[in-house]
Design a protein around this motif. Structure first.
Motif, mmCIF file in Angstrom:
data_model
loop_
_atom_site.group_PDB
_atom_site.id
_atom_site.type_symbol
_atom_site.label_atom_id
_atom_site.label_comp_id
_atom_site.label_asym_id
_atom_site.label_seq_id
_atom_site.Cartn_x
_atom_site.Cartn_y
_atom_site.Cartn_z
ATOM 1 N N UNK A 168 -8.843 -0.366 13.119
ATOM 2 C CA UNK A 168 -10.015 -0.891 12.984
ATOM 3 C C UNK A 168 -10.888 -0.210 13.517
ATOM 4 N N UNK A 169 -10.505 0.601 14.776
ATOM 5 C CA UNK A 169 -10.989 1.552 15.122
ATOM 6 C C UNK A 169 -11.529 2.959 14.011
ATOM 7 N N UNK A 170 -10.625 3.122 13.201
ATOM 8 C CA UNK A 170 -11.126 3.823 11.806
ATOM 9 C C UNK A 170 -11.684 3.177 10.363
ATOM 10 N N UNK A 171 -12.160 1.946 10.634
ATOM 11 C CA UNK A 171 -13.371 1.536 10.329
ATOM 12 C C UNK A 171 -12.220 1.051 8.600
ATOM 13 N N UNK A 172 -11.039 0.730 9.093
ATOM 14 C CA UNK A 172 -10.532 0.377 7.206
ATOM 15 C C UNK A 172 -9.869 -1.044 7.345
ATOM 16 N N UNK A 173 -10.661 -1.840 7.971
ATOM 17 C CA UNK A 173 -10.118 -3.317 8.892
ATOM 18 C C UNK A 173 -10.709 -4.046 9.732
ATOM 19 N N UNK A 174 -10.934 -5.758 9.666
ATOM 20 C CA UNK A 174 -11.554 -5.258 10.798
ATOM 21 C C UNK A 174 -11.626 -7.530 10.689
ATOM 22 N N UNK A 175 -10.284 -7.651 10.607
ATOM 23 C CA UNK A 175 -9.509 -8.746 10.936
ATOM 24 C C UNK A 175 -7.978 -8.054 11.138
ATOM 25 N N UNK A 176 -6.916 -9.369 12.317
ATOM 26 C CA UNK A 176 -5.912 -8.671 12.576
ATOM 27 C C UNK A 176 -4.366 -9.435 12.069
ATOM 28 N N UNK A 177 -3.559 -9.262 11.039
ATOM 29 C CA UNK A 177 -2.387 -9.883 11.175
ATOM 30 C C UNK A 177 -1.710 -9.989 11.984
ATOM 31 N N UNK A 228 -20.227 -4.006 28.985
ATOM 32 C CA UNK A 228 -21.505 -4.441 28.003
ATOM 33 C C UNK A 228 -21.140 -3.201 27.282
ATOM 34 N N UNK A 229 -20.881 -2.078 28.082
ATOM 35 C CA UNK A 229 -21.424 -1.254 26.675
ATOM 36 C C UNK A 229 -19.954 -1.261 25.900
ATOM 37 N N UNK A 230 -19.328 -1.734 25.988
ATOM 38 C CA UNK A 230 -17.741 -1.649 25.290
ATOM 39 C C UNK A 230 -17.942 -3.234 24.278
ATOM 40 N N UNK A 231 -18.650 -4.127 24.173
ATOM 41 C CA UNK A 231 -18.838 -4.864 23.868
ATOM 42 C C UNK A 231 -20.260 -4.491 22.810
ATOM 43 N N UNK A 232 -21.237 -3.372 23.154
ATOM 44 C CA UNK A 232 -22.383 -3.032 22.266
ATOM 45 C C UNK A 232 -21.593 -2.052 21.196
ATOM 46 N N UNK A 233 -20.406 -0.645 22.159
ATOM 47 C CA UNK A 233 -19.986 0.376 21.191
ATOM 48 C C UNK A 233 -19.402 -1.056 20.047
ATOM 49 N N UNK A 234 -18.428 -2.295 20.467
ATOM 50 C CA UNK A 234 -17.808 -2.404 19.110
ATOM 51 C C UNK A 234 -18.916 -3.763 17.979
ATOM 52 N N UNK A 235 -19.941 -4.532 18.684
ATOM 53 C CA UNK A 235 -20.829 -4.546 17.873
ATOM 54 C C UNK A 235 -21.305 -4.053 16.730
ATOM 55 N N UNK A 236 -21.773 -2.646 17.737
ATOM 56 C CA UNK A 236 -22.712 -1.317 16.490
ATOM 57 C C UNK A 236 -21.057 -1.239 15.424
ATOM 58 N N UNK A 237 -20.109 -0.724 15.970
ATOM 59 C CA UNK A 237 -18.706 -0.040 15.028
ATOM 60 C C UNK A 237 -19.002 -1.008 13.927
ATOM 61 N N UNK A 238 -18.729 -2.250 14.083
ATOM 62 C CA UNK A 238 -18.824 -3.414 12.713
ATOM 63 C C UNK A 238 -19.869 -3.434 12.288
ATOM 64 N N UNK A 239 -20.956 -3.587 12.484
ATOM 65 C CA UNK A 239 -22.186 -3.193 12.081
ATOM 66 C C UNK A 239 -22.083 -2.639 10.746
ATOM 67 N N UNK A 240 -21.463 -1.076 11.066
ATOM 68 C CA UNK A 240 -22.047 0.338 10.470
ATOM 69 C C UNK A 240 -20.475 0.004 9.405
ATOM 70 N N UNK A 241 -19.773 -0.548 9.939
ATOM 71 C CA UNK A 241 -18.321 -0.565 8.462
ATOM 72 C C UNK A 241 -18.962 -1.459 7.478
ATOM 73 N N UNK A 242 -19.357 -2.567 7.691
ATOM 74 C CA UNK A 242 -20.052 -3.813 7.222
ATOM 75 C C UNK A 242 -20.861 -3.227 6.467
#
Length: 353
Positions: A249-258, A335-349
């Motif tokens: 997830x953090x390396x941008x290879x997946x955004x969902x979990x199994x 909130x800084x982590x929330x911001x980081x996670x949203x930015x990260x996911x938007x960058x990946x997609x």
């Protein structure tokens, strides 16, 4: 930016207190030395008028600052100091050893340096960690049906009262109550935005939270009550699996979990969590949107409570819920982590905003 930096006085106070909540998200440039640091840097603190705060490493470089050699702001957030990693390996290699400060001195470590490093990274001292590991060995023995005295000796406790006190401090239960009971396992997972605690049994993940979350002790207590079980340190294949998935997830290879999940909540709460998982990565929803998806159009407050009751951070993506006006709202991990996670996911997609 999705998330504006707090005011300068707030950040300066965080710098003085070495608050880890901003680590990796805010940096301080010191005009008197020309270096930039993490807010957790152990160096002597500058005067307020000599500080400049930035939200990224590139911004620090652009302002003409060079990285601090003490706190190493270019290193990944969550990377353990060598002293912490080395001593944790010692704990794993010598689980039966009874540690004291003298042992650290013999190994060439300064006990006060070790104490500060462990408190900074894990929230407890090395000697406390060693005692918890020893108590955990005894708990493992009790879970197999062994007698209290056998578990006490296996864990290396010479005193029965000392062993009982260690177990009670750790779990709030007396050892005899643990005999033959299946235990949940807990271990740390490092991430780019801080250390996380994972709790699982042999079949499913029960909890995944940031270790510095204030409510974590309360969440662990609720989990023990919900499962009628106890928690000891250790690994399960489930923890190994979620660690691997988080790495992807953090390396941008997946955004969902199994990873299989054990979700403890009412039918409505679980419906809210289902709606959270259904939010596409790179997107956000309001509490009203989630209430509608969960079939309770007017239950916005109930949705907010269910959102806050989520004990599986990132995996059940409550960070994707924002205010109706588009502003970031409360997040247990900060909130800084929330911001980081949203930015990260938007960058990946590939979504831009």
């Amino acid at each position: 930016m999705l998330f504006d930096l707090p005011d300068r006085d707030t950040l300066y106070r965080a710098l003085l207190e070495r608050d880890p909540a901003y680590d990796g998200h805010v940096f301080v440039g010191v005009t008197s030395t020309g270096v930039f640091c993490r807010l957790t840097c152990p160096a002597r603190k500058p005067l307020l008028e000599n500080t400049r705060f930035y939200d990224s490493v590139p911004a620090c470089f652009e302002a003409g600052f060079r990285p601090c050699l003490r706190c190493r702001p270019l290193d990944p957030v969550g990377q353990r100091e060598p002293i912490v990693s080395a001593l944790l390996r010692r704990l794993e290699d010598e689980p039966e050893r009874i540690w004291a400060e003298g042992d650290l001195v013999q190994l060439g470590y300064d006990p006060s340096t070790v104490r500060r490093a462990f408190k900074r990274h894990l929230g407890l001292t090395f000697l406390d960690m060693a005692r918890l590991r020893r108590a955990g060995r005894g708990m493992d023995r009790l879970a197999t049906g062994a007698s209290v005295i056998d578990a006490q000796q296996f864990a290396g406790y010479g005193s029965g009262s000392g062993f009982r006190e260690a177990i009670v401090r750790l779990l709030g239960e007396v050892p005899v109550a643990l005999r033959g009971r299946e235990l949940l396992r807990a271990d740390w997972i490092e991430s780019p935005i801080g250390t996380m605690l994972a709790v699982a049994d042999a079949h499913a993940l029960h909890l995944l939270e940031f270790f510095d979350r204030t409510a974590l002790p309360t969440e662990l207590k609720k989990l023990r009550e919900a499962t009628r079980s106890s928690i000891t340190f250790g690994r399960t294949p489930v923890i190994d699996r979620i660690e691997a998935e988080l790495r992807d997830y953090f390396e941008g290879r997946r955004l969902a979990f199994d990873t299989p999940l054990a979700r403890h909540g009412s039918a409505f709460t679980k419906a809210v969590w289902d709606a959270l998982v259904a939010i596409p990565p790179g997107s956000t929803r309001s509490y009203g949107d989630i209430a509608h998806a969960a079939g309770r159009h007017t239950a916005v407050r109930a949705v907010a409570r269910a959102n806050g009751a989520n004990q599986l951070a990132i995996v059940i993506p409550c960070h994707r819920v924002i205010g109706a006006d588009g502003a970031l709202t409360g997040y247990g991990g900060g909130l800084w982590r929330k911001d980081w996670l949203l930015r990260h996911e938007r960058k990946v997609v590939g979504v831009t905003r």
